[in-house]
Enzyme design. Structure first.
Site, mmCIF file in Angstrom:
data_model
loop_
_atom_site.group_PDB
_atom_site.id
_atom_site.type_symbol
_atom_site.label_atom_id
_atom_site.label_comp_id
_atom_site.label_asym_id
_atom_site.label_seq_id
_atom_site.Cartn_x
_atom_site.Cartn_y
_atom_site.Cartn_z
ATOM 1 N N SER A 89 0.825 -1.220 -0.142
ATOM 2 C CA SER A 89 -0.027 -0.076 -0.342
ATOM 3 C C SER A 89 0.959 1.172 0.001
ATOM 4 O O SER A 89 1.782 1.410 -0.971
ATOM 5 C CB SER A 89 -1.110 -0.180 1.305
ATOM 6 O OG SER A 89 -1.999 0.862 1.044
ATOM 7 N N ASP A 146 -9.644 -5.035 -4.507
ATOM 8 C CA ASP A 146 -9.349 -3.725 -3.694
ATOM 9 C C ASP A 146 -10.013 -2.624 -3.640
ATOM 10 O O ASP A 146 -10.189 -1.905 -4.743
ATOM 11 C CB ASP A 146 -7.639 -3.531 -4.202
ATOM 12 C CG ASP A 146 -7.057 -2.852 -2.957
ATOM 13 O OD1 ASP A 146 -7.758 -2.045 -2.384
ATOM 14 O OD2 ASP A 146 -5.782 -2.862 -2.833
ATOM 15 N N HIS A 176 -7.796 -5.460 -0.055
ATOM 16 C CA HIS A 176 -6.813 -4.897 0.280
ATOM 17 C C HIS A 176 -5.946 -5.561 1.395
ATOM 18 O O HIS A 176 -6.098 -5.256 2.571
ATOM 19 C CB HIS A 176 -7.098 -3.164 0.691
ATOM 20 C CG HIS A 176 -5.735 -2.338 0.641
ATOM 21 N ND1 HIS A 176 -5.006 -2.254 -0.586
ATOM 22 C CD2 HIS A 176 -5.400 -1.626 1.725
ATOM 23 C CE1 HIS A 176 -4.071 -1.365 -0.132
ATOM 24 N NE2 HIS A 176 -4.192 -0.998 0.940
#
Length: 223
Positions: A118, A172, A203
């Site tokens: 991320s 995601d 995610h």
């Protein structure tokens, strides 16, 4: 904020001859990914020292100014104006200091992998593509380029041929798959040796994905 990043370090059973620096996501810490090492399926005699640094604490605009661990401020949902570039550059210097520290300890840069998830993946891509030292690999999980569809400025020739692993979840809802694809297309168009993989996940990371990462890490230092 201090220029020295505190970190969790996981050493191999024998002397470390390679290093993975793994950067966490927004609001997490190095402790979030440190437990994944046994799940990577690495052989018992693997050579890797894993370093899981903690990002500094700072206010994040998109989260109402709440103070949390972050590599940079997130200003908006607009992908082309999402990352606070002064913050990105400040974190880049801290990550480069970690790389230089490992080189000074005797680990060649060609046996150092820069990884991230991320927001940490954003920093892995940005720092790795601009790093003056040739790295073993750059891993970018569920992330995007800070410039949206544009590669960073001042790309380093040292990593033009460095392996890049980019993985993203098909479901995601935090960093849309489309953001990862923009990064993939920019890297591919520039001729970087990119390996792109998607998984049926939100995610997060999956067990079979971690096994894929383990195999990729071994390939990075096999040559």
């Amino acid at each position: 904020m201090s220029s020295v990043l505190e970190a969790i370090v996981v050493e191999p059973k024998g002397p470390a001859t390679a290093v993975v620096i793994w950067l966490h996501g927004l609001g997490d810490s190095g402790a979030g990914f440190a437990p994944v090492v046994p799940a990577l399926g690495l052989p018992a005699d693997h050579p890797f020292r894993f370093i899981f640094p903690h990002a500094p604490e700072q206010a994040v605009t998109l989260n109402g100014g709440y103070i949390m661990r972050a590599w940079y401020d997130i200003k908006s949902m607009d992908l082309h104006d999402r990352a606070d570039m002064p913050g990105v550059l400040a974190s880049e210097q801290r990550i480069k200091a970690l790389i230089n520290e490992q080189i000074a300890s005797g680990i060649p840069s060609q046996r150092i992998v820069l990884a991230g998830f991320s927001q940490g993946g954003v920093m892995s891509l940005f720092t790795g593509l601009r790093c003056e030292h040739t790295l073993a690999g750059i891993m970018a999980l569920s992330c995007y380029l800070p410039g949206g569809d544009a590669l960073p400025v001042q790309l380093s020739p040292a990593n033009r041929h460095t392996r890049i692993l980019q993985q993203h979840g098909l479901k995601d809802d935090v960093v849309p798959l489309s953001a990862g694809i923009l990064a993939k297309e920019a890297l591919t168009a520039a001729g970087y040796p990119l390996q792109w993989q998607t998984y049926p996940m939100p995610h997060s990371v999956l067990p079979n994905q971690l096994l894929d990462i383990g195999r990729w890490l071994l390939a990075c230092v096999a040559e």
